[in-house]
Design a protein around this motif. Structure first.
Motif, PDB file in Angstrom:
ATOM      1  N   ASP A 177       0.826  -1.215   0.000  1.00 28.97           N
ATOM      2  CA  ASP A 177       0.000   0.000   0.000  1.00 28.97           C
ATOM      3  C   ASP A 177       0.858   1.262   0.000  1.00 28.97           C
ATOM      4  N   ALA A 178       1.840   1.283   0.877  1.00 28.70           N
ATOM      5  CA  ALA A 178       2.676   2.479   1.029  1.00 28.70           C
ATOM      6  C   ALA A 178       3.552   2.731  -0.188  1.00 28.70           C
ATOM      7  N   LEU A 179       4.146   1.670  -0.723  1.00 29.23           N
ATOM      8  CA  LEU A 179       5.097   1.838  -1.822  1.00 29.23           C
ATOM      9  C   LEU A 179       4.414   2.190  -3.139  1.00 29.23           C
ATOM     10  N   LEU A 180       3.231   1.634  -3.397  1.00 25.58           N
ATOM     11  CA  LEU A 180       2.502   2.009  -4.617  1.00 25.58           C
ATOM     12  C   LEU A 180       2.205   3.507  -4.620  1.00 25.58           C
ATOM     13  N   LYS A 181       1.726   3.999  -3.496  1.00 23.65           N
ATOM     14  CA  LYS A 181       1.412   5.427  -3.392  1.00 23.65           C
ATOM     15  C   LYS A 181       2.671   6.271  -3.542  1.00 23.65           C
ATOM     16  N   ARG A 183       5.459   5.498  -5.174  1.00 27.92           N
ATOM     17  CA  ARG A 183       5.941   5.497  -6.549  1.00 27.92           C
ATOM     18  C   ARG A 183       5.172   6.506  -7.403  1.00 27.92           C
ATOM     19  N   ALA A 184       3.871   6.655  -7.165  1.00 31.81           N
ATOM     20  CA  ALA A 184       3.079   7.642  -7.907  1.00 31.81           C
ATOM     21  C   ALA A 184       3.539   9.057  -7.589  1.00 31.81           C
ATOM     22  N   ILE A 185       3.699   9.342  -6.317  1.00 30.44           N
ATOM     23  CA  ILE A 185       4.047  10.704  -5.875  1.00 30.44           C
ATOM     24  C   ILE A 185       5.434  11.093  -6.344  1.00 30.44           C
ATOM     25  N   GLU A 186       6.425  10.245  -6.116  1.00 25.27           N
ATOM     26  CA  GLU A 186       7.799  10.631  -6.409  1.00 25.27           C
ATOM     27  C   GLU A 186       8.068  10.731  -7.907  1.00 25.27           C
ATOM     28  N   ASN A 187       7.293  10.008  -8.710  1.00 25.84           N
ATOM     29  CA  ASN A 187       7.497  10.029 -10.160  1.00 25.84           C
ATOM     30  C   ASN A 187       6.469  10.882 -10.903  1.00 25.84           C
ATOM     31  N   MET A 188       5.535  11.488 -10.170  1.00 29.50           N
ATOM     32  CA  MET A 188       4.474  12.299 -10.757  1.00 29.50           C
ATOM     33  C   MET A 188       3.832  11.574 -11.938  1.00 29.50           C
ATOM     34  N   THR A 189       3.398  10.361 -11.649  1.00 29.57           N
ATOM     35  CA  THR A 189       2.809   9.507 -12.685  1.00 29.57           C
ATOM     36  C   THR A 189       1.599   8.799 -12.109  1.00 29.57           C
ATOM     37  N   TYR A 190       0.721   8.342 -12.986  1.00 25.31           N
ATOM     38  CA  TYR A 190      -0.274   7.385 -12.528  1.00 25.31           C
ATOM     39  C   TYR A 190       0.451   6.097 -12.187  1.00 25.31           C
ATOM     40  N   CYS A 191       0.017   5.451 -11.104  1.00 22.38           N
ATOM     41  CA  CYS A 191       0.623   4.183 -10.699  1.00 22.38           C
ATOM     42  C   CYS A 191      -0.483   3.194 -10.375  1.00 22.38           C
ATOM     43  N   ILE A 192      -0.443   2.040 -11.027  1.00 22.56           N
ATOM     44  CA  ILE A 192      -1.431   0.984 -10.807  1.00 22.56           C
ATOM     45  C   ILE A 192      -0.719  -0.279 -10.347  1.00 22.56           C
ATOM     46  N   GLY A 193      -1.271  -0.912  -9.324  1.00 28.17           N
ATOM     47  CA  GLY A 193      -0.768  -2.203  -8.867  1.00 28.17           C
ATOM     48  C   GLY A 193      -1.900  -3.212  -8.842  1.00 28.17           C
ATOM     49  N   VAL A 194      -1.729  -4.333  -9.517  1.00 33.27           N
ATOM     50  CA  VAL A 194      -2.756  -5.385  -9.541  1.00 33.27           C
ATOM     51  C   VAL A 194      -2.204  -6.623  -8.851  1.00 33.27           C
ATOM     52  N   ASN A 195      -2.847  -6.991  -7.749  1.00 28.41           N
ATOM     53  CA  ASN A 195      -2.415  -8.110  -6.923  1.00 28.41           C
ATOM     54  C   ASN A 195      -3.495  -9.197  -6.929  1.00 28.41           C
ATOM     55  N   ARG A 196      -3.127 -10.395  -6.588  1.00 29.69           N
ATOM     56  CA  ARG A 196      -4.068 -11.517  -6.536  1.00 29.69           C
ATOM     57  C   ARG A 196      -4.728 -11.614  -5.166  1.00 29.69           C
ATOM     58  N   VAL A 197      -5.708 -12.506  -5.053  1.00 32.26           N
ATOM     59  CA  VAL A 197      -6.309 -12.854  -3.775  1.00 32.26           C
ATOM     60  C   VAL A 197      -6.258 -14.379  -3.628  1.00 32.26           C
ATOM     61  N   GLY A 198      -6.653 -14.870  -2.442  1.00 30.83           N
ATOM     62  CA  GLY A 198      -6.748 -16.314  -2.211  1.00 30.83           C
ATOM     63  C   GLY A 198      -5.493 -16.931  -1.631  1.00 30.83           C
ATOM     64  N   LEU A 199      -5.490 -18.262  -1.574  1.00 32.57           N
ATOM     65  CA  LEU A 199      -4.352 -19.042  -1.075  1.00 32.57           C
ATOM     66  C   LEU A 199      -3.631 -19.703  -2.244  1.00 32.57           C
ATOM     67  N   ASP A 200      -2.295 -19.739  -2.175  1.00 32.59           N
ATOM     68  CA  ASP A 200      -1.558 -20.445  -3.217  1.00 32.59           C
ATOM     69  C   ASP A 200      -1.201 -21.860  -2.749  1.00 32.59           C
ATOM     70  N   GLY A 201      -0.445 -22.582  -3.574  1.00 27.46           N
ATOM     71  CA  GLY A 201      -0.100 -23.960  -3.263  1.00 27.46           C
ATOM     72  C   GLY A 201       0.831 -24.121  -2.088  1.00 27.46           C
TER      73      GLY A 201
END
Length: 260
Positions: A177-181, A183-201
């Motif tokens: 949460d903190a790093l995505l925000k 990266r947007a601020i320091e680079n003056m860019t839109y920043c999108i992060g897409v993460n998964r949900v659920g349990l893995d193997g």
């Protein structure tokens, strides 16, 4: 000419090490998008989950998943992005691909291997930062652990959109949460992060928190924790121009290049 970009963020559970089933599930999700979209973003390793067994799921650049992506990009008239396990020669890569409706494919190999999970032992790290243009937008694609390294993302190319795809576990989601925000601020860019949900193997839990931020760090979406869903955000090119010209923060950045 419309310079806005409409982006669909696919926050989803993934079937462990099963490309066929993941393509089936994602196919239904893509077909469910009824509105016109410019760009669709899938999570990291969307055909398998974050596996350290690349030999069980690896494909080539003319394999079933790339063929499927081309078909869906054409059908939806939208570019589709996400990472998957790709084998070239004797090397395995955690490779981000962007497949456009025209058939053009842009690739980026994850630079920062997640050593905590032993990714560096089985995957070859990328060496090239990639910036590509799509519908008038300069886009920088990065993958998961790259998020922790701001120098690699530093906006010395005046890109407009920074995209991270991830399998980022719930136990460290505050950092996501903190790093995505940031990266947007320091680079003056839109920043999108897409993460998964659920349990893995490996029984690691993922809570999503996929997010989109504008150039000032304002969050543009409202995805709930642990929700398997699709959210659409609208990125306005004029916002970038407005605030970069008004504030001029990027004019004071350090200019540099990375070696090795």
């Amino acid at each position: 000419m419309n310079t806005d970009l409409k982006v669909a963020m696919i926050q989803t559970d993934l079937v462990w090490e099963n490309p066929t089933e993941n393509r089936r599930v994602l196919n239904d999700k893509l077909d469910a998008i009824s509105t016109d979209i410019d760009l669709i973003i899938l999570p990291e390793m969307f055909t398998s989950g974050f596996t350290m067994n690349p030999e069980t799921v690896a494909e080539t650049m003319d394999g079933k998943t790339i063929v499927w992506l081309k078909e869906k990009a054409t059908a939806k008239q939208a570019a589709i992005m996400g990472s998957l396990v790709v084998k070239e020669g004797n090397h395995y890569y955690n490779r981000m691909v962007c497949v456009e409706p025209s058939g053009k494919i842009t690739t980026y190999n994850k630079r920062h291997s997640f050593t905590l999970a032993g990714e560096h032992k089985v995957y070859t790290a990328g060496t090239e930062k990639v910036i590509f243009e799509y519908k008038g937008w300069k886009i920088c694609p990065l993958v998961c652990y790259d998020l922790r390294f701001p120098v690699w993302a530093r906006n010395t190319e005046d890109y407009d959109l920074l995209i991270y795809v991830a399998n980022w576990p719930k136990v460290r989601i505050d950092a996501w949460d903190a790093l995505l925000k940031a990266r947007a601020i320091e680079n003056m860019t839109y920043c999108i992060g897409v993460n998964r949900v659920g349990l893995d193997g490996n029984d690691y839990e993922y809570s999503g928190h996929s997010a989109a931020y504008d150039v000032l760090g304002k969050r543009l979406n409202h995805l709930s924790e642990n929700t398997d869903t699709i959210e659409i955000v609208l990125l306005e090119k004029s916002t970038i121009k407005k605030y970069r010209e008004k504030l001029n923060f990027l004019n004071d950045r350090d200019m540099f290049s990375l070696k090795g």
